[in-house]
Scaffold this motif. Structure first.
Motif, PDB file in Angstrom:
ATOM      1  N   LYS A 108     -80.392  17.987  33.146  1.00 59.57           N
ATOM      2  CA  LYS A 108     -79.660  17.733  31.905  1.00 59.57           C
ATOM      3  C   LYS A 108     -80.546  18.030  30.708  1.00 59.57           C
ATOM      4  O   LYS A 108     -80.109  18.662  29.740  1.00 59.57           O
ATOM      5  N   ILE A 109     -81.794  17.543  30.754  1.00 60.71           N
ATOM      6  CA  ILE A 109     -82.740  17.783  29.663  1.00 60.71           C
ATOM      7  C   ILE A 109     -82.915  19.285  29.477  1.00 60.71           C
ATOM      8  O   ILE A 109     -82.871  19.794  28.360  1.00 60.71           O
ATOM      9  N   GLY A 110     -83.067  19.975  30.609  1.00 59.13           N
ATOM     10  CA  GLY A 110     -83.244  21.422  30.568  1.00 59.13           C
ATOM     11  C   GLY A 110     -82.094  22.115  29.864  1.00 59.13           C
ATOM     12  O   GLY A 110     -82.313  22.939  28.975  1.00 59.13           O
ATOM     13  N   SER A 111     -80.848  21.754  30.206  1.00 58.85           N
ATOM     14  CA  SER A 111     -79.734  22.461  29.572  1.00 58.85           C
ATOM     15  C   SER A 111     -79.558  22.030  28.120  1.00 58.85           C
ATOM     16  O   SER A 111     -79.119  22.834  27.296  1.00 58.85           O
ATOM     17  N   LEU A 112     -79.906  20.781  27.801  1.00 63.54           N
ATOM     18  CA  LEU A 112     -79.834  20.341  26.400  1.00 63.54           C
ATOM     19  C   LEU A 112     -80.801  21.155  25.545  1.00 63.54           C
ATOM     20  O   LEU A 112     -80.448  21.641  24.471  1.00 63.54           O
ATOM     21  N   VAL A 113     -82.026  21.307  26.056  1.00 64.53           N
ATOM     22  CA  VAL A 113     -83.040  22.079  25.338  1.00 64.53           C
ATOM     23  C   VAL A 113     -82.598  23.538  25.222  1.00 64.53           C
ATOM     24  O   VAL A 113     -82.721  24.152  24.168  1.00 64.53           O
ATOM     25  N   TYR A 114     -82.047  24.035  26.315  1.00 63.23           N
ATOM     26  CA  TYR A 114     -81.567  25.417  26.332  1.00 63.23           C
ATOM     27  C   TYR A 114     -80.500  25.627  25.253  1.00 63.23           C
ATOM     28  O   TYR A 114     -80.564  26.572  24.479  1.00 63.23           O
ATOM     29  N   ASP A 115     -79.526  24.715  25.196  1.00 60.94           N
ATOM     30  CA  ASP A 115     -78.456  24.824  24.194  1.00 60.94           C
ATOM     31  C   ASP A 115     -79.016  24.784  22.781  1.00 60.94           C
ATOM     32  O   ASP A 115     -78.571  25.521  21.903  1.00 60.94           O
ATOM     33  N   LYS A 116     -79.997  23.899  22.571  1.00 65.69           N
ATOM     34  CA  LYS A 116     -80.607  23.757  21.246  1.00 65.69           C
ATOM     35  C   LYS A 116     -81.294  25.058  20.841  1.00 65.69           C
ATOM     36  O   LYS A 116     -81.101  25.551  19.732  1.00 65.69           O
ATOM     37  N   ILE A 117     -82.105  25.589  21.746  1.00 68.59           N
ATOM     38  CA  ILE A 117     -82.830  26.829  21.463  1.00 68.59           C
ATOM     39  C   ILE A 117     -81.841  27.960  21.217  1.00 68.59           C
ATOM     40  O   ILE A 117     -81.997  28.760  20.305  1.00 68.59           O
ATOM     41  N   LYS A 118     -80.791  27.991  22.036  1.00 63.08           N
ATOM     42  CA  LYS A 118     -79.773  29.029  21.915  1.00 63.08           C
ATOM     43  C   LYS A 118     -79.182  29.020  20.504  1.00 63.08           C
ATOM     44  O   LYS A 118     -79.004  30.071  19.888  1.00 63.08           O
ATOM     45  N   LYS A 119     -78.878  27.831  20.003  1.00 67.28           N
ATOM     46  CA  LYS A 119     -78.282  27.722  18.666  1.00 67.28           C
ATOM     47  C   LYS A 119     -79.259  28.125  17.571  1.00 67.28           C
ATOM     48  O   LYS A 119     -78.903  28.848  16.644  1.00 67.28           O
ATOM     49  N   SER A 120     -80.502  27.647  17.664  1.00 64.84           N
ATOM     50  CA  SER A 120     -81.430  27.862  16.550  1.00 64.84           C
ATOM     51  C   SER A 120     -82.044  29.259  16.544  1.00 64.84           C
ATOM     52  O   SER A 120     -82.572  29.706  15.540  1.00 64.84           O
ATOM     53  N   TYR A 121     -81.960  29.972  17.677  1.00 68.14           N
ATOM     54  CA  TYR A 121     -82.597  31.296  17.737  1.00 68.14           C
ATOM     55  C   TYR A 121     -81.587  32.430  17.898  1.00 68.14           C
ATOM     56  O   TYR A 121     -81.949  33.544  18.198  1.00 68.14           O
ATOM     57  N   GLU A 122     -80.320  32.120  17.660  1.00 70.65           N
ATOM     58  CA  GLU A 122     -79.298  33.131  17.895  1.00 70.65           C
ATOM     59  C   GLU A 122     -79.528  34.401  17.069  1.00 70.65           C
ATOM     60  O   GLU A 122     -79.125  35.485  17.466  1.00 70.65           O
ATOM     61  N   THR A 123     -80.197  34.274  15.917  1.00 71.95           N
ATOM     62  CA  THR A 123     -80.420  35.432  15.059  1.00 71.95           C
ATOM     63  C   THR A 123     -81.626  36.261  15.502  1.00 71.95           C
ATOM     64  O   THR A 123     -81.720  37.434  15.170  1.00 71.95           O
ATOM     65  N   ASP A 124     -82.523  35.628  16.228  1.00 75.71           N
ATOM     66  CA  ASP A 124     -83.720  36.343  16.674  1.00 75.71           C
ATOM     67  C   ASP A 124     -83.352  37.309  17.803  1.00 75.71           C
ATOM     68  O   ASP A 124     -82.904  36.906  18.874  1.00 75.71           O
ATOM     69  N   GLU A 125     -83.549  38.607  17.529  1.00 78.41           N
ATOM     70  CA  GLU A 125     -83.048  39.620  18.448  1.00 78.41           C
ATOM     71  C   GLU A 125     -83.668  39.539  19.849  1.00 78.41           C
ATOM     72  O   GLU A 125     -82.966  39.610  20.844  1.00 78.41           O
ATOM     73  N   GLU A 126     -84.994  39.401  19.873  1.00 79.28           N
ATOM     74  CA  GLU A 126     -85.684  39.362  21.172  1.00 79.28           C
ATOM     75  C   GLU A 126     -85.222  38.188  22.014  1.00 79.28           C
ATOM     76  O   GLU A 126     -84.976  38.320  23.215  1.00 79.28           O
ATOM     77  N   VAL A 127     -85.126  37.034  21.337  1.00 78.94           N
ATOM     78  CA  VAL A 127     -84.664  35.850  22.047  1.00 78.94           C
ATOM     79  C   VAL A 127     -83.211  36.031  22.457  1.00 78.94           C
ATOM     80  O   VAL A 127     -82.814  35.641  23.563  1.00 78.94           O
ATOM     81  N   ALA A 128     -82.436  36.678  21.577  1.00 78.25           N
ATOM     82  CA  ALA A 128     -81.019  36.900  21.867  1.00 78.25           C
ATOM     83  C   ALA A 128     -80.849  37.712  23.146  1.00 78.25           C
ATOM     84  O   ALA A 128     -79.952  37.431  23.948  1.00 78.25           O
TER      85      ALA A 128
END
Ligand SMILES: [Zn+2]
Length: 139
Positions: free
Chosen positions: A49-69
């Motif tokens: 659960k922690i893993g997917s929560l962190v994943y969702d958070k990172i996904k939201k905050s880095y959506e603009t970063d192309e490499e991360v995208a």
């Protein structure tokens, strides 16, 4: 001679009571092992659960970063594949996922063995040859 029998009797008594104690401690060990396994499973779920929560958070905050995208796209595809494989696995193992707790149970199970939730009638992908013939046998 009578002392011999008395002592033997005492010895037998003490042996049987220590055997009872041994059984007692074995039950305790089994119980402890069981609750340990339960806690370890819960911890694993918690980490997941922690893993997917962190994943969702990172996904939201880095959506603009192309490499991360790009990586997120890849992860999304992998998650899709994993979901498919898990579904196949459940079908192959003849298990179903509990809607309540997400744990797998046998397809035949009417209740979840983990949380006790009642399973609805299997609606998904019933093989056509499993159709039950009820009234037609009468003549
Ligand atoms: Zn359940």
């Amino acid at each position: 001679m009578s002392d011999f029998w008395t002592n033997l009797g005492r010895k037998v008594n003490s042996v049987s009571s220590s055997a009872a104690k041994k059984v007692d401690s074995l039950t305790t060990i089994a119980k402890l092992n069981l609750s340990l396994r339960e806690k370890e499973n819960d911890l694993e779920d918690c980490f997941e659960k922690i893993g997917s929560l962190v994943y969702d958070k990172i996904k939201k905050s880095y959506e603009t970063d192309e490499e991360v995208a790009v990586c997120i796209d890849e992860a999304e595809k992998l998650l899709e594949d994993i979901a498919k494989i898990k579904a196949d696995l459940r079908r192959a193992k003849k298990t179903k996922s509990c809607p309540g707790c997400g744990k797998d149970s046998s397809v035949e199970a009417k209740f979840c063995s983990v949380c006790g939730a009642k399973f609805e009638e299997p609606a998904e992908e019933t093989p056509s040859d499993a159709v039950t013939v009820t009234e037609e046998t009468k003549e």
